[in-house]
Write an enzyme that holds these catalytic residues in place. Structure first.
Site, PDB file in Angstrom:
ATOM      1  N   SER A  39       0.833  -1.211   0.000  1.00 49.97           N
ATOM      2  CA  SER A  39       0.000   0.000   0.000  1.00 49.97           C
ATOM      3  C   SER A  39       0.862   1.255   0.000  1.00 49.97           C
ATOM      4  O   SER A  39       2.068   1.201   0.245  1.00 49.97           O
ATOM      5  CB  SER A  39      -0.877   0.010   1.247  1.00 49.97           C
ATOM      6  OG  SER A  39      -0.064   0.234   2.385  1.00 49.97           O
ATOM      7  N   LYS A  40       0.202   2.354  -0.251  1.00 49.98           N
ATOM      8  CA  LYS A  40       0.886   3.647  -0.242  1.00 49.98           C
ATOM      9  C   LYS A  40       1.496   3.892   1.137  1.00 49.98           C
ATOM     10  O   LYS A  40       2.564   4.481   1.264  1.00 49.98           O
ATOM     11  CB  LYS A  40      -0.117   4.741  -0.592  1.00 49.98           C
ATOM     12  CG  LYS A  40       0.476   6.124  -0.486  1.00 49.98           C
ATOM     13  CD  LYS A  40      -0.434   7.162  -1.097  1.00 49.98           C
ATOM     14  CE  LYS A  40      -0.460   8.448  -0.297  1.00 49.98           C
ATOM     15  NZ  LYS A  40       0.829   8.929   0.196  1.00 49.98           N
ATOM     16  N   ARG A  41       0.797   3.418   2.169  1.00 53.31           N
ATOM     17  CA  ARG A  41       1.300   3.598   3.534  1.00 53.31           C
ATOM     18  C   ARG A  41       2.668   2.920   3.707  1.00 53.31           C
ATOM     19  O   ARG A  41       3.570   3.467   4.328  1.00 53.31           O
ATOM     20  CB  ARG A  41       0.278   3.043   4.537  1.00 53.31           C
ATOM     21  CG  ARG A  41       0.545   3.431   5.945  1.00 53.31           C
ATOM     22  CD  ARG A  41      -0.678   3.934   6.740  1.00 53.31           C
ATOM     23  NE  ARG A  41      -1.972   3.570   6.202  1.00 53.31           N
ATOM     24  CZ  ARG A  41      -2.718   2.583   6.691  1.00 53.31           C
ATOM     25  NH1 ARG A  41      -2.274   1.825   7.661  1.00 53.31           N
ATOM     26  NH2 ARG A  41      -3.917   2.371   6.188  1.00 53.31           N
ATOM     27  N   ASP A  45       5.199   5.156   2.114  1.00 54.30           N
ATOM     28  CA  ASP A  45       5.502   6.337   2.923  1.00 54.30           C
ATOM     29  C   ASP A  45       6.398   5.960   4.100  1.00 54.30           C
ATOM     30  O   ASP A  45       7.326   6.674   4.452  1.00 54.30           O
ATOM     31  CB  ASP A  45       4.206   6.969   3.447  1.00 54.30           C
ATOM     32  CG  ASP A  45       3.390   7.578   2.316  1.00 54.30           C
ATOM     33  OD1 ASP A  45       3.971   7.772   1.222  1.00 54.30           O
ATOM     34  OD2 ASP A  45       2.186   7.824   2.512  1.00 54.30           O
TER      35      ASP A  45
END
Ligand code: GLU
Length: 515
Positions: free
Chosen positions: A272-274, A277
């Site tokens: 995921s984008k998380r 990040d």
């Protein structure tokens, strides 16, 4: 034999995740390998999830990767809206095909495979709440439909009246009550599902006169003569319905391949984008800024070469069965095969992504890299002779992963250091080192042999050794004057690239500043 035709059918609901790019890539490779067509179709029938700019983002991402659709997108990168010889099935945006689908929904009702459902959103919400209160989930299926307001329970007259007078009815698929659907997947093999576990999906909505994903997808795949559907595994649960829809229409079915997920680098679950990040890597091909102004990083803006990104993606879930890891897009077209696509999810490794970039950087010519380095230098206010830049690049490219690294590795080849690292000064800048270092500097200035690294380096070492000076310490003193710290490229390389005049200026300044 039928011509291979595959499609990538994204919904423009946001930036394309790298998993989506991989799906497009595998479609493209499959099409090209079989001499077929790769089609882009925009599935935008869910207006609630529509995100402005997402469609253009998808097209630009594919272009950056070199995954160019044969059909659906014109040379200017626009979704084709008007049929032509090259794009016979236009429009390729489902919202612009809305007129097509109703008759197919009605055809299914007439043949008894679907029915009209009149339950309002409020009624269905009440049903859901009621079920939840007793710890259950409400499902519109073979059981519950017998007690709901639809053309199966109402009289034909009432049904006709409601169709004519109300405007929020839907057409639902009449899922068989107890049937085993037998399916084949090119990656997963044989699959069986009992229809008891499935619900009566909405196919068409009167409210916006639009089909849902399922109907539009099947109708368009049929009309566009798609031979293989290659898509993400999140669509596997829809496969029984899709099989049944093909059967209900009496259409020949394409073959299906469901690709497994890209997994997080650590732990389990979907990438995921998380994760990006948190661990500092992009999950999107291009940078994306959402409506709130929040930016997500992209591989392109992070300095990845598209060839490296594509190569890395191809290997996430597929392997050639050999040790080879570096493949150009053309080589991938040759080597790709569906039977080597893995069933299990593929763990994404950000370090491997960097490794690919480093490999591609090394393979590029000095000229190309120098060209890419020009804007990096310009951002530091520096312009340089191109021939000189090529020499610099040749020297440092083995040490870099990204073009931007060139600056960090070799900035002092373009400007003199303004400061000297205190730690290194204390360590090396001592009279017993500085004195011989100054003699070495004089030796370099007087050197008139071959102006090449090996030659100069050889002479320098000979000179230092013959005087029995400590080689490392003396060299580091000079390096401190040239680069501002005790680390960096070899002295001979630096001297040759900055020239004698600049060399002298730096030595003089260090001597003046450091004493
Ligand atoms: N529109 C679907 C998506 O966004 C396409 C699924 C399919 O390829 O059938 O992924």
């Amino acid at each position: 034999m039928k011509k291979t035709r595959v499609r990538f059918a994204p919904s423009p609901t946001g930036p394309l995740h790298m998993g989506g790019v991989r799906t497009a890539l595998y479609n493209y490779l499959y099409a090209k390998q079989n001499g077929g067509d790769f089609i882009l179709r925009i599935e935008d029938t869910d207006s609630n999830r529509f995100v402005p700019g997402a469609e253009q983002y998808i097209i630009e991402s594919l272009r950056w990767c070199g995954i160019i659709p044969d059909e659906g997108v014109d040379a200017d990168g626009k979704v084709v809206e008007v049929p032509s010889e090259k794009h016979p099935h236009a429009p390729y945006r489902q919202s612009q095909r809305r007129g097509i689908y109703r008759k197919y929904a009605e055809q299914l009702v007439e043949a008894g495979y679907a029915y009209y459902a009149f339950d309002s959103a409020e009624e269905l919400a009440a049903k859901r709440a009621e079920a939840e209160a007793s710890g259950q989930t409400f499902i519109y299926n073979y059981e519950s439909r017998t007690a709901l307001r639809n053309s199966l329970t109402l009289s034909p007259e009432e049904t006709a009246r409601l169709i004519a007078e109300t405007s929020d009815w839907t057409v639902r698929f009449k899922m068989p009550e107890d049937e085993v659907v037998e399916m084949d997947d090119m990656i997963r093999g044989h699959i069986e599902v009992n229809t008891r576990t499935l619900d009566d999906k909405v196919l068409w909505k009167r409210a916006d006169e639009l089909p849902t994903y399922h109907l539009a997808n099947i109708v368009d795949d049929h009309l566009m003569e798609i031979t293989e559907v290659i898509r993400g595994e999140e669509w596997l649960p829809s496969l029984p319905l899709h099989y049944l829809l093909y059967r209900a229409f009496g259409w020949e079915r394409p073959r299906f391949a469901h690709l497994s997920l890209l997994l997080k680098p650590v732990g389990n679950g979907k990438l995921s984008k998380r994760d990006g990040d948190k661990l500092g890597f992009p999950v999107f091909p291009l940078q994306w800024t959402n409506a709130e102004g929040e930016s997500s990083r992209g591989y392109r803006e992070d300095g990845y070469f598209p060839e490296a990104f594509v190569n890395m993606l191809a290997m996430l879930g597929w392997n050639p069965g050999t040790e080879q890891e570096i493949f150009s897009l053309d080589e991938l077209v040759q080597a790709f095969s569906m039977d080597k696509v893995q069933k299990a999810g593929a763990k994404f490794n950000p370090e491997k992504a960097k490794w690919f970039n480093k490999e591609y950087l090394r393979m590029k010519s000095d000229e190309e890299l120098a060209g890419l380095f020009v804007p990096v230098l310009a951002s530091h206010g520096i312009s340089d002779d191109f021939g000189h830049l090529c020499k610099v690049v040749r020297l440092i490219k083995e040490r870099a992963t990204f073009v931007a690294d060139f600056w960090d590795i070799a900035w002092y080849l373009f400007k003199a250091p303004e400061e000297y690292a205190e730690k290194d000064v204390n360590k090396f800048w001592k009279p017993e080192n500085v004195e011989p270092a100054m003699k070495v500097a004089d030796f370099i200035l007087a050197y008139d042999g071959e102006w090449k690294r090996e030659a100069l380096e050889g002479k320098l070492e000979e000179f230092i050794r013959s005087n029995e000076w400590p080689m490392g310490k003396v060299m580091n003193c000079i390096r401190l004057a040239l680069t501002g710290s005790g680390s960096g490229l070899g002295i001979a390389d630096v001297v040759i690239l900055i020239g004698k005049d600049e060399f002298k200026a730096r030595i003089d300044r260090a001597a003046a500043v450091l004493g």
